[in-house]
Write a protein that holds these residues in place. Structure first.
Motif, PDB file in Angstrom:
ATOM      1  N   ARG C 303       0.835  -1.218   0.000  1.00  0.00           N
ATOM      2  CA  ARG C 303       0.000   0.000   0.000  1.00  0.00           C
ATOM      3  C   ARG C 303       0.861   1.257   0.000  1.00  0.00           C
ATOM      4  NH1 ARG C 303      -4.637  -2.379   4.013  1.00  0.00           N
ATOM      5  NH2 ARG C 303      -5.922  -3.250   2.348  1.00  0.00           N
ATOM      6  N   ARG C 306       2.185   1.829  -3.349  1.00  0.00           N
ATOM      7  CA  ARG C 306       1.145   2.350  -4.240  1.00  0.00           C
ATOM      8  C   ARG C 306       0.989   3.872  -4.082  1.00  0.00           C
ATOM      9  NH1 ARG C 306      -3.200  -0.717  -2.799  1.00  0.00           N
ATOM     10  NH2 ARG C 306      -2.537  -2.534  -3.987  1.00  0.00           N
ATOM     11  N   VAL C 307       1.148   4.341  -2.852  1.00  0.00           N
ATOM     12  CA  VAL C 307       1.107   5.791  -2.609  1.00  0.00           C
ATOM     13  C   VAL C 307       2.221   6.497  -3.393  1.00  0.00           C
ATOM     14  CG1 VAL C 307       1.504   7.563  -0.830  1.00  0.00           C
ATOM     15  CG2 VAL C 307      -0.034   5.633  -0.365  1.00  0.00           C
ATOM     16  N   ALA C 310       1.575   6.283  -7.239  1.00  0.00           N
ATOM     17  CA  ALA C 310       0.548   7.228  -7.674  1.00  0.00           C
ATOM     18  C   ALA C 310       1.009   8.670  -7.504  1.00  0.00           C
ATOM     19  CB  ALA C 310      -0.736   6.981  -6.878  1.00  0.00           C
ATOM     20  N   ARG C 312       1.554  10.465  -4.937  1.00  0.00           N
ATOM     21  CA  ARG C 312       0.879  11.289  -3.942  1.00  0.00           C
ATOM     22  C   ARG C 312       1.907  12.050  -3.110  1.00  0.00           C
ATOM     23  NH1 ARG C 312      -2.995   9.280  -6.804  1.00  0.00           N
ATOM     24  NH2 ARG C 312      -4.618   8.038  -5.819  1.00  0.00           N
TER      25      ARG C 312
ATOM     26  N   GLY D 191      -4.684   4.847  -2.758  1.00  0.00           N
ATOM     27  CA  GLY D 191      -3.524   4.758  -3.637  1.00  0.00           C
ATOM     28  C   GLY D 191      -3.902   4.538  -5.092  1.00  0.00           C
ATOM     29  N   LEU D 192      -5.114   4.099  -5.319  1.00  0.00           N
ATOM     30  CA  LEU D 192      -5.615   3.888  -6.684  1.00  0.00           C
ATOM     31  C   LEU D 192      -7.107   4.156  -6.667  1.00  0.00           C
ATOM     32  CD1 LEU D 192      -5.328   2.846  -9.638  1.00  0.00           C
ATOM     33  CD2 LEU D 192      -5.782   0.546  -8.746  1.00  0.00           C
ATOM     34  N   VAL D 193      -7.522   5.141  -7.455  1.00  0.00           N
ATOM     35  CA  VAL D 193      -8.944   5.450  -7.559  1.00  0.00           C
ATOM     36  C   VAL D 193      -9.383   5.189  -8.998  1.00  0.00           C
ATOM     37  CG1 VAL D 193     -10.741   7.213  -7.295  1.00  0.00           C
ATOM     38  CG2 VAL D 193      -8.757   7.220  -5.767  1.00  0.00           C
ATOM     39  N   GLY D 210      -9.114  13.428  -9.002  1.00  0.00           N
ATOM     40  CA  GLY D 210      -8.363  12.374  -8.353  1.00  0.00           C
ATOM     41  C   GLY D 210      -8.581  10.980  -8.882  1.00  0.00           C
ATOM     42  N   ASP D 212      -7.637   8.017 -10.930  1.00  0.00           N
ATOM     43  CA  ASP D 212      -6.389   7.609 -11.580  1.00  0.00           C
ATOM     44  C   ASP D 212      -6.630   6.815 -12.851  1.00  0.00           C
ATOM     45  OD1 ASP D 212      -4.403   8.426  -9.464  1.00  0.00           O
ATOM     46  OD2 ASP D 212      -5.623   7.049  -8.272  1.00  0.00           O
TER      47      ASP D 212
END
Lengths: 349, 349, 349, 349
Positions: C303, C306-307, C310, C312, D191-193, D210, D212
């Motif tokens: 996780r 993944r941040v 992406a 972030r 982390g994934l939308v 937001g 992704d």
């Protein structure tokens, strides 16, 4: 060793199998007592698909026969309780807080599903240190065996139901798991536990486990009666303990806005389970539908044993029948056909 | 009307006051029964600062005498229970989930604090529809009055303690709130409830409320004994029900990593309450310290009444003394000086 | 192989050790990048007691060199991230939801504590399938290595702080973990993130990680200023990221009733950490003190990756210094003595 | 004053009404800006039953015109935001933590439902101190008005979805509420939308909020594609933002065991909403279905305004059309018939 197996869909019987051997973290348990579960019947009926010569059963206690080289907590001779669900504790789902889903959905359910079950003279336990618990001296095998599935699943229904102290709870169907859900609701402090059931013996027994009011669906309208008992509010928590579309719909209807429908029933039929749209507040009534699979693991089993040790509950009232392992075919038929007002048949090895 | 007041710090007595009048949402209740609380003594001793001719008391039941024009749920003649804490329900803190903190920290605590209390022939209830509950016919006033503070505070200790079914709990000090915390732990399903107390009468009574094991701090080392009772693990939940630095430290020491220290004690002395650093896992043991103030409100009171109605508990065993309101000075002295093994004195109006 | 060790309290240096070998479920990783942590300094200073020739370091990434026979998810050649905390996932504490406490309080903290750490050409990972994560191709080692401890610990501070969307948060001390706590607060939706820090470079960098307002304790009264910034309410969540008694007290004072103090600081000194009694609402303000230890595990690491993937967040802004492993002594001194405004030194192997 | 009303099912238009007067705790607000919502169309179509001359609209900001005698926080001239949902905060459901359900299921939904709405020159606000928030000077009315429903409902979908930092989220349908659910998922640290939508303009705008990854249900199989994007795992959280049986089924199918389906869609049709039984893990996959209704209240509105003030988000990108109140009939038609790629029409008074 002797094992009671599902030969194929619809057919059960004994067969001879080798005693299993443990991997480094595993244990082999010599079975002493076991309980038959209605889900064993579902399995034989094909509920989880075809199986060939699969040993049945998932509720058992016994004595440790052999342990793998990495097992530290247990040794041969220990009396042990083994959870019906034996998760892989390092699996992502377990790390995420859902060990019963380890490996895949319902993946912690290994006995009589992805490997041989416990209806044999010996059975195999994966991750033994994590999945077994020592049985205290003052707890008999006949008692402890109820923790494996009945208490763990029933209590989960109450725990996931988010019951406040003094809250109102309805348990839909008072089979053995429903009775333990009612007992669990009492253990969480429910102020009113309503049981929905039509069989008189089950109604009577359920009262001893904490059901305050019985609603007999064969004689009265369940939704109407429960609304009456809750002064029109509905219950804080409805526990669905049957796994039927109609019962699930009732659960939604009797639960107040902000309340929880907690499911412990296995839904075995139909393409859909249906939510009644308007009673569900068109999807906006702050109602929650929670689900789960029997929690396993040493910590869980130790806590359940502590409940028994402290005499908060005596589940052996559900033992309506007792059989020797040699009479397993007869025992299985009794439960399968629901003969003699059976609730739980206990098997001695 | 007659009112029992704190004239100034250290001085109590009767005085005549006018019967209060309700605002649009308020009610005036004619008092029938009340309980004295040790916090009344703290108040008189100056615990919340100076007050002049403030009516004391916050635990009472009665009959509705008059209601404001906006009150919909209650009418004169209704027998009612009033929570010790009467929040402002629209306040930001209440919207945020903490009604007892409405207005300011501890702001829901109005009786005998920011307004006159209940030790008078009549008392005033703000937001009556939200802060009172009807007492069912089968619940006596003597019984219902325990809900106002004792059950609500004690149970909160258990609820905030995050007790799992079968979990281990220690309650530190078995005064009336501690006893109700023990009862609350049982209501949440605790598998082992340990009470720490040295007074024999309290030990005995606490056993009837669900304490399984007593640890007498005057005879044994509390931390050592509780570690022994929990096989070296520590408890899942320690409930601090005294409000003393030393007791709080013990609570931290006996709680396992991942466990919760739930505080319901009023800490009345000292600049600091001290956390023992190493026992606290240097701030990294996943231990939680929870606190709170007695929950009030109609829903809470109705749930507590349901617990009594279902006979899950009988708190009247704590009524060691009974007095008429005319003998209030004597009653107050008995609790203030802890005479005659007093636990709770009940006052009849 | 070459390892950078704590020879004894107060002394560090290189030594030659054999490349470790894996047990059945373990892996050996060839180190590529590592970060030095202030807790490495604490360890050398004796913070966790005496150690002899213990390899230091717990933040690293690398390439799988060898795996045990039971490892299924990884194979030699995989680029992997390893959590600083490597729990035993079947342990009772892990089953109870607190894997970082497996085995004992803080028991998941193995590297450079109960076994050799990661400042070596190779290091050993227990339960490899559960404690490592594959690094995606588009994430560099320099970036991924921040997940091991910095992101995991900092974000935990925000997660345990129970921050509502739009809530107010203060982070006390903007070291690397504090900065990641601020970033975590932003990731949870905080509407106002206040950072308390006096070092200008840290103030500036922290703003890039989401701090909206800086309070400089060397120039202004922290409690007063934060009360002003929150219109007298106090914050929803205070994150203590230093581990000092005075800072902890401030955290209590600036948190509103019903709010949470979330601790991620390591408290290294003193017998007690002190709660200011009155600011704590005499133990009744519905305030919660939460604590924890850096979460580990594959799911957590995936996780966090993944941040980063992406975009972030880019934690490499904290990499103030870079060294080759051969220059480890110099690197260690830079952090130990806080030279050159160091935040995090990155080591290449 | 002028009001835009639903004359009867299927018919809208202007009419003259008297300016409302406040009760003691109420306020009258002079409308400055309002947004039209698709639920206004549902209401006119008969979605909540027949109504006669009911003023429409529930999303508005304005200036306080008059306050009742008990209002303390606001005074005439204050610029205010009013939540679309205006609960009765003392009601049992609110005390139980569900203010949007006060009075009855969905009972907090008063505007254009149980009383006149906000599409008028003035509108009435019950419990004004609890249900309004002052708009900071640096926030325009055009911006603030999005908090009333769009942000509050969308963010709730994310909040109830129990999203972990770095978690995976799918939002099904990217209308304005779905876009704000995506923005909410980002605010919680997803982390994934993944957004499911076929309209190109909505896809593009959603990316700015937001999202992704876009899955276009008109071109690809949604379940297959989301499984691919999540490496076969399914998402942690699926947010149903449409309110259609088919979409709901997809939400169940794409959610991993242990995950949450969070519903913010209004289900307007059919007797049932159907759960696909097998994908739901036969009721045992630890999946949760959460529902709710737009949170209201001063605290909520203040937090949402803080999100805007901190520039975490700019919802005005959804304002595709602007109209004067005099052109309300045209504005209503544009949204009702989904003309000109409308997303949200903003009305100036």
């Amino acid at each position: 060793m002797k094992a009671f197996v599902m030969r194929e869909i619809g057919s059960v019987g004994f067969m001879e199998k080798p005693i299993p051997r443990p991997g480094p973290g595993d244990a082999i348990v010599r079975t002493t007592k076991a309980l038959i579960c209605t889900s064993d019947s579902h399995t034989v009926a094909g509920g989880i698909g075809p199986r060939e010569n699969l040993t049945l059963g998932h509720e058992a206690v016994g004595v440790v026969h052999e342990v793998g080289s990495d097992v530290k907590v247990f040794q041969p001779g220990d009396r042990v309780l083994v959870g019906a669900i034996t998760p892989d504790w390092g699996d992502p789902a377990a790390q995420n807080g859902f060990p019963s889903q380890s490996g895949m959905a319902l993946g912690g359910f290994k006995f009589a599903n992805s490997k041989d079950g416990v209806f044999a003279e010996y059975f195999h336990v994966n991750e033994a240190d994590a999945n077994m618990a020592k049985i205290p001296d003052d707890i008999s095998d006949d008692l402890a065996v109820y923790c494996a599935d009945m208490l763990s699943t029933g209590f989960m229904g109450a725990e996931k139901g988010n019951i406040p102290i003094g809250g109102t709870v309805a348990v839909l169907a008072l089979g053995p798991v429903g009775m333990m859900a009612a007992a669990g609701a009492r253990l969480r402090g429910a102020g009113l536990v309503i049981g929905v059931e039509s069989v008189p013996q089950r109604q009577d027994l359920a009262r001893t486990y904490g059901v305050d009011e019985i609603v007999d669906f064969s004689r009265e309208d369940v939704v109407e009666r429960i609304m009456e008992l809750t002064h029109g509010e509905g219950v804080d928590t409805a526990i669905e303990a049957l796994g039927m579309d109609a019962t699930f719909q009732t659960a939604i209807k009797i639960t107040k806005p902000g309340g929880t429908v907690s499911n412990i029933g296995y839904f075995g039929e139909g393409e859909f389970v249906r939510i009644p749209r308007v009673a569900w507040g068109v999807g906006m009534a702050d109602q929650t539908i929670a689900t789960g699979l029997c929690p396993g693991g040493r910590v869980r089993m130790e806590r359940l044993l502590r409940v028994l040790q402290a005499k908060r509950l005596d589940p052996t009232g559900m033992t309506t029948h007792e059989f020797e392992f040699d009479d397993m075919e007869q025992a299985f038929e009794v439960l399968d056909k629901k003969l003699d007002d059976v609730i739980k048949p206990l098997i001695s090895f």
